[in-house]
Motif scaffolding. Sequence first.
Motif, PDB file in Angstrom:
ATOM      1  N   SER B  54       7.840  -1.876  -5.673  1.00 21.82           N
ATOM      2  CA  SER B  54       6.415  -0.924  -5.273  1.00 21.82           C
ATOM      3  C   SER B  54       6.262  -0.717  -3.747  1.00 21.82           C
ATOM      4  O   SER B  54       6.622  -1.688  -3.031  1.00 21.82           O
ATOM      5  CB  SER B  54       5.577  -2.124  -5.775  1.00 21.82           C
ATOM      6  N   ILE B  56       3.117  -0.296  -1.260  1.00 21.36           N
ATOM      7  CA  ILE B  56       1.506  -0.452  -1.187  1.00 21.36           C
ATOM      8  C   ILE B  56       1.349  -0.342   0.240  1.00 21.36           C
ATOM      9  O   ILE B  56       1.964  -0.732   1.064  1.00 21.36           O
ATOM     10  CB  ILE B  56       1.292  -1.735  -2.129  1.00 21.36           C
ATOM     11  N   ALA B 217       1.244  -3.577  -8.421  1.00 26.17           N
ATOM     12  CA  ALA B 217       2.439  -3.714  -7.739  1.00 26.17           C
ATOM     13  C   ALA B 217       3.272  -4.881  -7.841  1.00 26.17           C
ATOM     14  O   ALA B 217       4.591  -4.866  -8.034  1.00 26.17           O
ATOM     15  CB  ALA B 217       2.128  -3.819  -6.263  1.00 26.17           C
ATOM     16  N   VAL B 218       2.445  -5.954  -8.071  1.00 21.06           N
ATOM     17  CA  VAL B 218       3.034  -7.442  -8.340  1.00 21.06           C
ATOM     18  C   VAL B 218       3.874  -7.402  -9.795  1.00 21.06           C
ATOM     19  O   VAL B 218       4.804  -7.856  -9.851  1.00 21.06           O
ATOM     20  CB  VAL B 218       2.069  -8.557  -7.806  1.00 21.06           C
ATOM     21  N   ALA B 221       6.882  -5.337 -10.033  1.00 22.18           N
ATOM     22  CA  ALA B 221       8.071  -5.153  -8.913  1.00 22.18           C
ATOM     23  C   ALA B 221       9.012  -6.423  -8.972  1.00 22.18           C
ATOM     24  O   ALA B 221       8.405  -7.427  -9.166  1.00 22.18           O
ATOM     25  CB  ALA B 221       7.528  -4.592  -7.630  1.00 22.18           C
ATOM     26  N   ARG B 223      10.310  -6.379  -5.852  1.00 25.08           N
ATOM     27  CA  ARG B 223       9.902  -6.636  -4.547  1.00 25.08           C
ATOM     28  C   ARG B 223       8.673  -5.805  -4.057  1.00 25.08           C
ATOM     29  O   ARG B 223       8.475  -4.631  -4.721  1.00 25.08           O
ATOM     30  CB  ARG B 223      10.925  -6.131  -3.550  1.00 25.08           C
ATOM     31  N   VAL B 224       7.782  -5.871  -3.497  1.00 28.84           N
ATOM     32  CA  VAL B 224       6.610  -5.248  -2.947  1.00 28.84           C
ATOM     33  C   VAL B 224       6.828  -5.020  -1.527  1.00 28.84           C
ATOM     34  O   VAL B 224       6.919  -5.791  -0.530  1.00 28.84           O
ATOM     35  CB  VAL B 224       5.529  -6.047  -3.285  1.00 28.84           C
ATOM     36  N   SER B 259       2.006 -14.466  -5.530  1.00 28.84           N
ATOM     37  CA  SER B 259       2.359 -13.180  -5.013  1.00 28.84           C
ATOM     38  C   SER B 259       1.283 -12.176  -4.840  1.00 28.84           C
ATOM     39  O   SER B 259       1.387 -11.487  -3.649  1.00 28.84           O
ATOM     40  CB  SER B 259       3.560 -12.486  -6.112  1.00 28.84           C
ATOM     41  N   VAL B 263       0.746 -10.748  -0.933  1.00 30.60           N
ATOM     42  CA  VAL B 263       0.635  -9.240  -0.736  1.00 30.60           C
ATOM     43  C   VAL B 263      -0.849  -9.062  -0.034  1.00 30.60           C
ATOM     44  O   VAL B 263      -0.743  -8.160   0.857  1.00 30.60           O
ATOM     45  CB  VAL B 263       0.692  -8.287  -2.073  1.00 30.60           C
TER      46      VAL B 263
END
Lengths: 278, 296
Positions: B54, B56, B217-218, B221, B223-224, B259, B263
């Motif tokens: 993702s 962001i 996103a979390v 994904a 990985r973000v 997570s 982020v």
Amino acid sequence: MYPLAFAIVAGLWEAYKAIGPKRGGDVLGVRLLARTDDRSMPHVWQMFQRLSKPEVRGGQQTVARVVADATWYSFRVALVAFVVGTLLGLALAVVMARFKWAERALMPYLAVSQTVPIIVLAPLLVTLLTYAHKSWGEQRWLAAALLGVFLAFFPVAVSTLRGLQSVQPAQLELMDSYAAGWWKTLFKLRFPSAVPYIAPALRLAGAAAVVGVVVAEISIGLRFGVGRLVLSYGQEATTDPPKLFTAVFGAAVLGLIMALLIVAIDKLMMRNRPAENT
Amino acid sequence: MTDQHSPTDHRGEFSPAPAVEVTAVSKVFNVGKTDRVDALVDVDLIVKPGEFVSLIGPSGCGKSTLLRLIADLLQPTQGLIRVNGKIAKEARIDQDYGMAFQQSGLFEWRTVSRNIELPLELKCWDKAKRRQRSAEMLDLVKLSDFAEHMPWQLSGGMQQRVAIARALAAHPKLLLMDEPFGALDEMTREHMQAELLRICEETGTTVIFVTHSIPEAVYLADRVVVMSPRPGRITKIVDVALGDHRDDATRLGTSFFDSVREVREALRQIEAAALDEQYGVSDAPAASAPRGIEDR
């Protein structure tokens, strides 16, 4: 709807003829009200009666037959004008959509072209056609058709161009992501998106083609056409008033057939489209 | 960069070519003009095959620009982008990736199944093969009953599912998505996220997903990638340890919230740095998420 509309117009005609001043009238000192005597405003039924009588005294053909033939002739010329005008309009729109400079160079001239009085242009066209090629000048209908084209292409060109340019950016990016070239994008995306813009333009083009052809017929005195019939029957209006209106019927029917044809095309083009676009 | 993956994985075996390889990429808009914009500066990113990444960041951080550079819809000012080991342009011509946008971008004059066939048509597949594939794709997005419907007869979520089916029709290894669920309501959105994960699991597709929703996103994904604006750059890459199977329960778990917090903190630092630069204060209020970020 059309018979109803006709009935309303006929009704208004007869109503005014019944109550209006015989010798015309003034409104606030201005000569405005039309004469309602039989010579100026024949009864609607007189017009229809005239249709079934011979065109000239002792002649073989009825007026109805002559008007129908002339209308059919003009319709074919107008149809050629409509089809060629539409194709020309589409082609111009594609060129202008493809090249920004072409749009800047052409658009002002296209707009100005529509301000030229067509009644002047028609005889000029005949002269030019004769000059270009003698047999072209002899084909008088060609000049009338060209004049129809001249009026018909403009709304198609302008609306199609707008339609071709109205594509969603995301859809263009999508076609780019497929590595689709300009022509593929044109046929798969731009033209289909432009359809809601093209469909109403065709109605204008159809009407313009009819007007152009009929006016050209009157202007250059083209035989066989309904425009010519309006002109020559008009000259007999003092002795045979209803006859003029039979030719007017012909012109109205001409416009009507064209309109019906284009409604059918429109329906075909807009099938499977969301309702708000129709 | 905090999390760069080398060509060999942790067991020391050689891994296949990365799905996407972005090397020292910068993008400047309006070069040499007064309204010059440094959209991206010196970005490196490697996405492994089958990975879900993702992107962001606040508005103007260049996340959509990065996606369009990978798609070869924009050209980088500097640097190199490879997709499936090919130059980005070759990958685009070969239709190595599929793309989905916030607006479904379906062609309203085509039926649902003919929309899905569009990329195949441009690849000159014959009709029978196209029909078969679009039926498969409709099955995948659970819209088989709507094959002959027109797009405008479908709800927003269904339209977006058709757009995903279209993006995957040519079986690309890579799916690029630019806020595809941004216009959907929250319930539909969560449903679509679950559907997307299921589809990716079934097809093994690599995904790069631009969003400005932290939970989205979390949840999606592996990985973000957190990006900051002016100039656009990658500030942090958060590994999401939620495993391969995620469902509604995942959204309530502690590791999900961990997570999300990680982020969010990365994004707050960006906001703080921006305020610092703007007003010269170091302890900027960090009570809210940065502008343009949904904290739902």
